[in-house]
Design a protein around this motif. Sequence first.
Motif, PDB file in Angstrom:
ATOM      1  N   ASP A 281      -1.740  -1.655 -18.159  1.00 16.97           N
ATOM      2  CA  ASP A 281      -1.005  -0.661 -17.375  1.00 16.97           C
ATOM      3  C   ASP A 281      -0.265   0.352 -18.245  1.00 16.97           C
ATOM      4  OD1 ASP A 281      -1.838  -1.606 -14.934  1.00 16.97           O
ATOM      5  OD2 ASP A 281      -0.008  -2.709 -14.497  1.00 16.97           O
ATOM      6  N   LEU A 282       0.331  -0.097 -19.337  1.00 16.95           N
ATOM      7  CA  LEU A 282       1.063   0.858 -20.177  1.00 16.95           C
ATOM      8  C   LEU A 282       0.131   1.790 -20.947  1.00 16.95           C
ATOM      9  CD1 LEU A 282       4.140  -1.190 -21.402  1.00 16.95           C
ATOM     10  CD2 LEU A 282       4.048   0.605 -19.667  1.00 16.95           C
ATOM     11  N   VAL A 283      -1.022   1.297 -21.368  1.00 16.86           N
ATOM     12  CA  VAL A 283      -1.992   2.191 -22.006  1.00 16.86           C
ATOM     13  C   VAL A 283      -2.485   3.221 -20.991  1.00 16.86           C
ATOM     14  CG1 VAL A 283      -4.306   2.311 -23.015  1.00 16.86           C
ATOM     15  CG2 VAL A 283      -2.681   0.607 -23.841  1.00 16.86           C
ATOM     16  N   ARG A 284      -2.768   2.771 -19.772  1.00 20.27           N
ATOM     17  CA  ARG A 284      -3.201   3.718 -18.737  1.00 20.27           C
ATOM     18  C   ARG A 284      -2.081   4.700 -18.403  1.00 20.27           C
ATOM     19  NH1 ARG A 284      -6.165   1.359 -13.825  1.00 20.27           N
ATOM     20  NH2 ARG A 284      -6.824   3.509 -13.737  1.00 20.27           N
ATOM     21  N   TYR A 285      -0.841   4.234 -18.350  1.00 17.33           N
ATOM     22  CA  TYR A 285       0.297   5.120 -18.076  1.00 17.33           C
ATOM     23  C   TYR A 285       0.420   6.184 -19.168  1.00 17.33           C
ATOM     24  CZ  TYR A 285       5.132   6.683 -17.509  1.00 17.33           C
ATOM     25  OH  TYR A 285       6.263   7.447 -17.348  1.00 17.33           O
TER      26      TYR A 285
ATOM     27  N   THR B  83       0.825  -1.216   0.000  1.00 13.36           N
ATOM     28  CA  THR B  83       0.000   0.000   0.000  1.00 13.36           C
ATOM     29  C   THR B  83       0.854   1.259   0.000  1.00 13.36           C
ATOM     30  OG1 THR B  83      -1.774  -1.137   1.155  1.00 13.36           O
ATOM     31  CG2 THR B  83      -1.812   1.256   1.227  1.00 13.36           C
ATOM     32  N   ASP B  84       1.841   1.316   0.881  1.00 12.15           N
ATOM     33  CA  ASP B  84       2.687   2.512   0.964  1.00 12.15           C
ATOM     34  C   ASP B  84       3.484   2.736  -0.319  1.00 12.15           C
ATOM     35  OD1 ASP B  84       1.761   3.014   3.517  1.00 12.15           O
ATOM     36  OD2 ASP B  84       3.473   2.055   4.504  1.00 12.15           O
ATOM     37  N   PHE B  85       4.002   1.645  -0.904  1.00 11.65           N
ATOM     38  CA  PHE B  85       4.758   1.768  -2.149  1.00 11.65           C
ATOM     39  C   PHE B  85       3.895   2.371  -3.248  1.00 11.65           C
ATOM     40  CE2 PHE B  85       5.836   0.219  -6.359  1.00 11.65           C
ATOM     41  CZ  PHE B  85       7.174   0.600  -6.451  1.00 11.65           C
ATOM     42  N   PHE B  86       2.695   1.825  -3.431  1.00 12.27           N
ATOM     43  CA  PHE B  86       1.833   2.332  -4.505  1.00 12.27           C
ATOM     44  C   PHE B  86       1.348   3.747  -4.215  1.00 12.27           C
ATOM     45  CE2 PHE B  86       1.529  -2.208  -5.725  1.00 12.27           C
ATOM     46  CZ  PHE B  86       1.920  -2.060  -7.051  1.00 12.27           C
ATOM     47  N   THR B  87       1.177   4.101  -2.953  1.00  8.77           N
ATOM     48  CA  THR B  87       0.795   5.472  -2.605  1.00  8.77           C
ATOM     49  C   THR B  87       1.925   6.439  -2.969  1.00  8.77           C
ATOM     50  OG1 THR B  87      -0.616   4.709  -0.803  1.00  8.77           O
ATOM     51  CG2 THR B  87       0.111   6.994  -0.699  1.00  8.77           C
ATOM     52  N   GLN B  88       3.173   6.033  -2.707  1.00  3.12           N
ATOM     53  CA  GLN B  88       4.326   6.885  -3.029  1.00  3.12           C
ATOM     54  C   GLN B  88       4.504   7.073  -4.537  1.00  3.12           C
ATOM     55  OE1 GLN B  88       7.603   4.923  -1.165  1.00  3.12           O
ATOM     56  NE2 GLN B  88       6.987   5.521   0.908  1.00  3.12           N
ATOM     57  N   HIS B  89       4.049   6.116  -5.321  1.00  6.68           N
ATOM     58  CA  HIS B  89       4.248   6.179  -6.772  1.00  6.68           C
ATOM     59  C   HIS B  89       2.970   6.559  -7.524  1.00  6.68           C
ATOM     60  CE1 HIS B  89       8.383   4.893  -6.688  1.00  6.68           C
ATOM     61  NE2 HIS B  89       8.035   4.083  -5.699  1.00  6.68           N
ATOM     62  N   SER B  90       2.029   7.098  -6.793  1.00  5.37           N
ATOM     63  CA  SER B  90       0.765   7.519  -7.397  1.00  5.37           C
ATOM     64  C   SER B  90       0.770   9.021  -7.611  1.00  5.37           C
ATOM     65  CB  SER B  90      -0.390   7.135  -6.471  1.00  5.37           C
ATOM     66  OG  SER B  90      -1.598   7.671  -6.953  1.00  5.37           O
TER      67      SER B  90
ATOM     68  N   SER C  19      -0.147   7.148 -12.132  1.00  2.00           N
ATOM     69  CA  SER C  19       1.013   6.528 -11.496  1.00  2.00           C
ATOM     70  C   SER C  19       2.274   6.850 -12.284  1.00  2.00           C
ATOM     71  CB  SER C  19       0.806   5.008 -11.453  1.00  2.00           C
ATOM     72  OG  SER C  19       1.868   4.365 -10.795  1.00  2.00           O
ATOM     73  N   ASP C  20       3.418   6.763 -11.574  1.00  2.00           N
ATOM     74  CA  ASP C  20       4.682   6.913 -12.290  1.00  2.00           C
ATOM     75  C   ASP C  20       5.107   5.545 -12.838  1.00  2.00           C
ATOM     76  OD1 ASP C  20       5.915   5.488 -10.192  1.00  2.00           O
ATOM     77  OD2 ASP C  20       6.723   7.295  -9.259  1.00  2.00           O
ATOM     78  N   LEU C  21       6.197   5.528 -13.589  1.00  2.00           N
ATOM     79  CA  LEU C  21       6.627   4.297 -14.251  1.00  2.00           C
ATOM     80  C   LEU C  21       7.026   3.206 -13.254  1.00  2.00           C
ATOM     81  CD1 LEU C  21       6.917   3.007 -17.000  1.00  2.00           C
ATOM     82  CD2 LEU C  21       9.236   3.928 -17.135  1.00  2.00           C
ATOM     83  N   HIS C  22       7.574   3.588 -12.106  1.00  2.00           N
ATOM     84  CA  HIS C  22       7.919   2.588 -11.083  1.00  2.00           C
ATOM     85  C   HIS C  22       6.664   1.880 -10.581  1.00  2.00           C
ATOM     86  CE1 HIS C  22      12.109   3.733 -10.845  1.00  2.00           C
ATOM     87  NE2 HIS C  22      11.752   4.996 -10.730  1.00  2.00           N
ATOM     88  N   GLY C  23       5.608   2.646 -10.347  1.00  2.00           N
ATOM     89  CA  GLY C  23       4.348   2.059  -9.907  1.00  2.00           C
ATOM     90  C   GLY C  23       3.743   1.153 -10.964  1.00  2.00           C
ATOM     91  N   VAL C  24       3.831   1.563 -12.216  1.00  2.00           N
ATOM     92  CA  VAL C  24       3.312   0.763 -13.327  1.00  2.00           C
ATOM     93  C   VAL C  24       4.060  -0.569 -13.413  1.00  2.00           C
ATOM     94  CG1 VAL C  24       3.159   0.632 -15.854  1.00  2.00           C
ATOM     95  CG2 VAL C  24       2.437   2.710 -14.664  1.00  2.00           C
ATOM     96  N   CYS C  25       5.391  -0.509 -13.363  1.00  2.00           N
ATOM     97  CA  CYS C  25       6.188  -1.740 -13.446  1.00  2.00           C
ATOM     98  C   CYS C  25       5.910  -2.657 -12.256  1.00  2.00           C
ATOM     99  CB  CYS C  25       7.671  -1.409 -13.523  1.00  2.00           C
ATOM    100  SG  CYS C  25       8.126  -0.632 -15.094  1.00  2.00           S
ATOM    101  N   ALA C  26       5.761  -2.077 -11.083  1.00  2.00           N
ATOM    102  CA  ALA C  26       5.447  -2.881  -9.897  1.00  2.00           C
ATOM    103  C   ALA C  26       4.073  -3.519 -10.036  1.00  2.00           C
ATOM    104  CB  ALA C  26       5.508  -2.015  -8.640  1.00  2.00           C
ATOM    105  N   ASP C  27       3.110  -2.782 -10.559  1.00  2.00           N
ATOM    106  CA  ASP C  27       1.774  -3.343 -10.741  1.00  2.00           C
ATOM    107  C   ASP C  27       1.800  -4.509 -11.731  1.00  2.00           C
ATOM    108  OD1 ASP C  27      -1.109  -3.259 -10.174  1.00  2.00           O
ATOM    109  OD2 ASP C  27      -1.256  -2.760 -12.301  1.00  2.00           O
ATOM    110  N   ILE C  28       2.559  -4.367 -12.797  1.00  2.06           N
ATOM    111  CA  ILE C  28       2.696  -5.458 -13.773  1.00  2.06           C
ATOM    112  C   ILE C  28       3.278  -6.690 -13.078  1.00  2.06           C
ATOM    113  CG2 ILE C  28       3.929  -6.225 -15.844  1.00  2.06           C
ATOM    114  CD1 ILE C  28       3.692  -3.245 -16.834  1.00  2.06           C
ATOM    115  N   ALA C  29       4.323  -6.489 -12.289  1.00  2.00           N
ATOM    116  CA  ALA C  29       4.962  -7.613 -11.595  1.00  2.00           C
ATOM    117  C   ALA C  29       4.018  -8.265 -10.587  1.00  2.00           C
ATOM    118  CB  ALA C  29       6.238  -7.141 -10.901  1.00  2.00           C
ATOM    119  N   VAL C  30       3.328  -7.460  -9.796  1.00  2.71           N
ATOM    120  CA  VAL C  30       2.430  -8.002  -8.770  1.00  2.71           C
ATOM    121  C   VAL C  30       1.285  -8.771  -9.418  1.00  2.71           C
ATOM    122  CG1 VAL C  30       0.776  -7.370  -6.956  1.00  2.71           C
ATOM    123  CG2 VAL C  30       3.018  -6.280  -7.024  1.00  2.71           C
TER     124      VAL C  30
END
Length: 142
Positions: A98-102, A30-37, A108-119
Amino acid sequence: MNTKKFLIGTFIGGIVLFFLGYLLYGKLLTDFFTQHSHAPAGADRAMTDLIWWGLIVGNLGTGALLTYVILKPGNANSFGSGAGIGLAVGFFSSLGNDLVRYATENGSDLHGVCADIAVFTVMCAVAGGIIAAVTGMGKKKS
């Protein structure tokens, strides 16, 4: 396609995705995605304000997609083969979404997008493995 196995796989997949999503998105990251939003304060719903039917139906929809691909003849009947299919489906669907939304939103920033793809990829791999293991029970290898 075996309707009973499809319904069981959809239900099992939906439950696995729901609880993994709660654990990974709702608690651990939660904190990670909040920081990258880049979303304004209040854009994300609090747990008490979630639209539960949408969350449940969305997870069942992803469970149905995974089950549909896994149950295609010859695709998977073990945890490993289901996890491989889940990994591919999760990766390519989240990569595209995620990339279309980005590219089109400021969420979100690119770090959040990449993390979302991985998760999401990991969640689908685990769910796919469990779906294949459950729906493949009792199958004899030829």
